[in-house]
Design a protein around this motif. Structure first.
Motif, short mmCIF file in Angstrom:
data_model
loop_
_atom_site.label_atom_id
_atom_site.label_comp_id
_atom_site.label_asym_id
_atom_site.label_seq_id
_atom_site.Cartn_x
_atom_site.Cartn_y
_atom_site.Cartn_z
N LEU A 19 0.90 -1.34 0.07
CA LEU A 19 -0.14 -0.07 0.12
C LEU A 19 0.72 1.45 -0.11
CD1 LEU A 19 -2.38 -0.95 3.07
CD2 LEU A 19 -3.00 -0.64 0.60
N CYS A 20 0.29 2.32 -0.60
CA CYS A 20 1.08 3.47 -0.36
C CYS A 20 0.25 4.74 -0.14
CB CYS A 20 1.85 3.83 -1.69
SG CYS A 20 0.94 4.45 -3.18
N VAL A 21 0.68 5.75 0.48
CA VAL A 21 -0.13 6.87 0.80
C VAL A 21 0.43 8.07 -0.15
CG1 VAL A 21 -1.12 8.39 2.65
CG2 VAL A 21 -0.54 5.81 3.12
N ILE A 22 -0.58 8.77 -0.80
CA ILE A 22 -0.17 9.72 -1.33
C ILE A 22 -0.91 10.99 -0.83
CG2 ILE A 22 -0.32 10.94 -3.59
CD1 ILE A 22 1.30 8.51 -3.92
N GLU A 23 -0.10 12.15 -0.75
CA GLU A 23 -0.55 13.27 -0.20
C GLU A 23 -0.11 14.53 -0.60
OE1 GLU A 23 -1.04 13.65 4.24
OE2 GLU A 23 0.39 15.27 4.01
N ASN A 24 -0.79 15.31 -1.27
CA ASN A 24 -0.48 16.55 -1.99
C ASN A 24 0.69 16.10 -2.80
OD1 ASN A 24 -0.33 19.40 -2.34
ND2 ASN A 24 1.05 19.50 -0.81
N GLY A 25 0.34 14.98 -3.72
CA GLY A 25 1.47 14.76 -4.93
C GLY A 25 2.59 14.19 -4.69
N GLU A 26 2.89 13.87 -3.48
CA GLU A 26 3.98 13.12 -2.72
C GLU A 26 3.73 11.79 -2.10
OE1 GLU A 26 6.59 15.74 -0.35
OE2 GLU A 26 5.32 17.44 -1.01
N LEU A 27 4.83 11.03 -2.41
CA LEU A 27 4.62 9.54 -1.60
C LEU A 27 4.96 9.79 -0.14
CD1 LEU A 27 4.29 6.37 -2.21
CD2 LEU A 27 6.74 6.32 -2.15
N LYS A 28 4.01 9.54 0.79
CA LYS A 28 4.50 9.76 2.40
C LYS A 28 4.64 8.42 2.94
CE LYS A 28 3.64 14.23 2.41
NZ LYS A 28 4.57 15.02 3.02
N GLU A 29 4.02 7.23 2.57
CA GLU A 29 4.20 5.75 3.30
C GLU A 29 4.11 4.90 2.23
OE1 GLU A 29 1.37 5.59 6.24
OE2 GLU A 29 2.28 7.61 7.38
N MET A 30 4.72 3.79 2.61
CA MET A 30 4.47 2.64 1.74
C MET A 30 4.87 1.37 2.70
SD MET A 30 5.58 2.07 -2.26
CE MET A 30 7.39 2.27 -2.21
N GLY A 31 4.05 0.38 2.43
CA GLY A 31 4.37 -0.88 3.25
C GLY A 31 3.20 -1.71 3.10
N THR A 32 3.22 -2.74 3.84
CA THR A 32 1.83 -3.60 4.00
C THR A 32 0.91 -3.00 5.11
OG1 THR A 32 2.85 -4.63 5.70
CG2 THR A 32 3.24 -5.69 3.90
N HIS A 33 -0.18 -3.55 5.11
CA HIS A 33 -1.19 -3.04 5.96
C HIS A 33 -0.78 -3.10 7.36
CE1 HIS A 33 -5.34 -2.66 7.84
NE2 HIS A 33 -4.95 -3.61 8.69
N ASP A 34 0.01 -4.19 7.83
CA ASP A 34 0.19 -4.42 9.13
C ASP A 34 1.32 -3.74 9.46
OD1 ASP A 34 -1.54 -6.31 9.30
OD2 ASP A 34 -0.24 -8.10 9.30
N LYS A 35 2.19 -3.24 8.72
CA LYS A 35 3.39 -2.38 8.85
C LYS A 35 2.83 -1.18 9.10
CE LYS A 35 7.52 -0.48 6.59
NZ LYS A 35 7.31 0.43 5.84
N LEU A 36 2.11 -0.65 8.23
CA LEU A 36 1.55 0.89 8.21
C LEU A 36 0.53 1.13 9.27
CD1 LEU A 36 0.89 1.66 4.53
CD2 LEU A 36 2.64 2.14 5.82
N ILE A 37 -0.04 0.21 9.72
CA ILE A 37 -0.76 0.29 10.95
C ILE A 37 0.23 0.31 12.25
CG2 ILE A 37 -2.25 -0.98 12.70
CD1 ILE A 37 -4.04 0.28 10.35
N LYS A 38 1.05 -0.61 12.37
CA LYS A 38 2.13 -0.41 13.33
C LYS A 38 2.79 0.89 13.45
CE LYS A 38 3.27 -5.18 14.27
NZ LYS A 38 3.82 -6.00 12.99
N GLU A 39 3.22 1.43 12.14
CA GLU A 39 4.08 2.74 12.41
C GLU A 39 3.30 3.96 12.96
OE1 GLU A 39 5.55 3.20 8.35
OE2 GLU A 39 6.76 1.74 8.58
N LYS A 40 1.81 3.73 13.03
CA LYS A 40 0.91 4.91 13.37
C LYS A 40 1.23 6.07 12.69
CE LYS A 40 -0.62 3.09 17.78
NZ LYS A 40 -0.23 1.96 17.64
N GLY A 41 1.25 6.25 11.42
CA GLY A 41 1.29 7.49 10.59
C GLY A 41 0.14 7.72 9.88
N LYS A 42 0.14 7.94 8.71
CA LYS A 42 -0.96 8.63 7.66
C LYS A 42 -1.92 7.57 7.60
CE LYS A 42 1.69 12.60 6.14
NZ LYS A 42 1.02 13.56 7.07
N TYR A 43 -1.50 6.35 7.14
CA TYR A 43 -2.44 5.38 6.83
C TYR A 43 -3.28 5.00 7.99
CZ TYR A 43 -4.23 0.77 5.69
OH TYR A 43 -5.09 -0.25 4.98
N PHE A 44 -2.64 4.79 9.15
CA PHE A 44 -3.06 4.56 10.45
C PHE A 44 -4.29 5.53 10.84
CE2 PHE A 44 -3.22 5.22 15.01
CZ PHE A 44 -3.64 4.03 15.55
N GLU A 45 -3.95 6.87 10.32
CA GLU A 45 -4.92 7.88 10.93
C GLU A 45 -6.07 7.76 10.04
OE1 GLU A 45 -5.05 10.05 13.23
OE2 GLU A 45 -3.24 9.37 14.02
#
Ligand code: ATP
Ligand code: MG
Length: 262
Positions: free
Chosen positions: A222-248
């Motif tokens: 999965l990747c998160v795009i914000e304002n034309g930039e790549l902000k995060e990339m990883g599996t669902h589990d990884k991104l949830i653990k990181e508590k970043g934008k995907y998590f939010e």
């Protein structure tokens, strides 16, 4: 404005390894929309793109299908620069079920066999059945011969989307791009569409844009795009653990769901 290379490279059957290397893009000079995005889609995998409205998600898939040329960086498919690949091969290998379904003037059957004009009526019906469209089509005044588009009958957003799924089923693209409709549909229609899409996903490289994150539960990456930039990339589990934008984003949707259930 997109031009085919004078000596295009032919790729009969694309595997679907797609790489964006420092890709930038602007529709109008001086208004950057995609900014230095690098990512890899692995062949046979499902790659999910999430982000708020206007972030640039549809723009990225337009670039992957070469509907536009990048203004900076490079995109390759199976290691070949996309600018070098023959148009024919791009069109045959990449299927898009997009946010806005385009129907042209003609019968429902013609609209479904758009990607393969030689498709038989049996194939058209088979595709419509897998797309969960057969039922509503047979209820139309003239069934598969019913005219749509200007002067013909009009279809609902959900019906149009199932026509476009049937179209993609006939095309059998190796790379399938799904751009989820933002328009809200009733749950029953939405389930039908989801089931149709699940049928279509088997054995292909999938790039899927989703607003409802539950649609992406099967994504390998999965990747998160914000304002034309790549902000995060990883599996669902990884991104949830990181508590970043995907998590939010995920938390917001879960909370909304919880609220509804209460
Ligand atoms: N043809 C175009 N010409 C000029 N600007 C455009 C064009 N298409 C999109 N844009 C702009 O590019 C930006 C990104 O749009 P894009 O459609 O990629 O967003 P998105 O992430 O797909 O949003 P949504 O979730 O609403 O579908 C937006 O600011 C939009 O206004
Ligand atoms: Mg979009």
């Amino acid at each position: 404005t997109v031009k085919e290379d004078e000596h295009p490279v032919h790729i009969e059957n694309m595997k679907g390894d797609i790489e964006l290397k420092n890709v930038s893009f602007e529709y109008e000079a001086g208004h950057p929309i995609i900014k230095d995005v690098s990512l890899k889609v692995q062949a046979g995998h499902m790659f999910g793109i999430v982000g708020k409205t206007g972030a640039g998600k549809s723009t990225i898939i337009n670039l992957m299908a070469r509907l536009y040329d990048v203004t900076g960086g490079e995109i390759t498919i199976d290691g070949v620069p996309i600018r070098k690949i023959a148009f024919d091969d791009l069109r045959r290998n990449i299927g898009i079920v997009s946010q806005e379904t385009f129907l042209f003037i003609g019968s429902i059957a013609d609209n479904i066999r758009y990607a393969d004009p030689d498709a038989t009526m049996e194939e058209v019906i088979e595709a419509a059945k897998s797309a969960n469209a057969h039922e509503f089509i047979t209820k139309l005044p003239e069934g598969y011969n019913t005219k749509v588009g200007e002067g013909g009958i009009s279809l609902s957003g959900g019906e149009k989307q199932r026509i476009s799924i049937a179209r993609a089923i006939i095309q059998k693209p190796n790379i399938l791009i799904l751009d989820e409709a933002t328009a809200s549909m009733d749950t029953r229609t939405e389930r039908k569409i989801q089931a149709a899409i699940d049928n279509l996903k088997q054995g292909r490289t999938i790039i899927s844009i989703a607003h409802r994150l539950s649609t992406l539960r099967d994504a390998d990456m999965l990747c998160v795009i914000e304002n034309g930039e790549l902000k995060e990339m990883g599996t669902h589990d990884k991104l949830i653990k990181e508590k970043g934008k995907y998590f939010e984003l995920y938390k917001l949707q879960s909370e909304a769901l919880q609220f509804i259930n209460e």
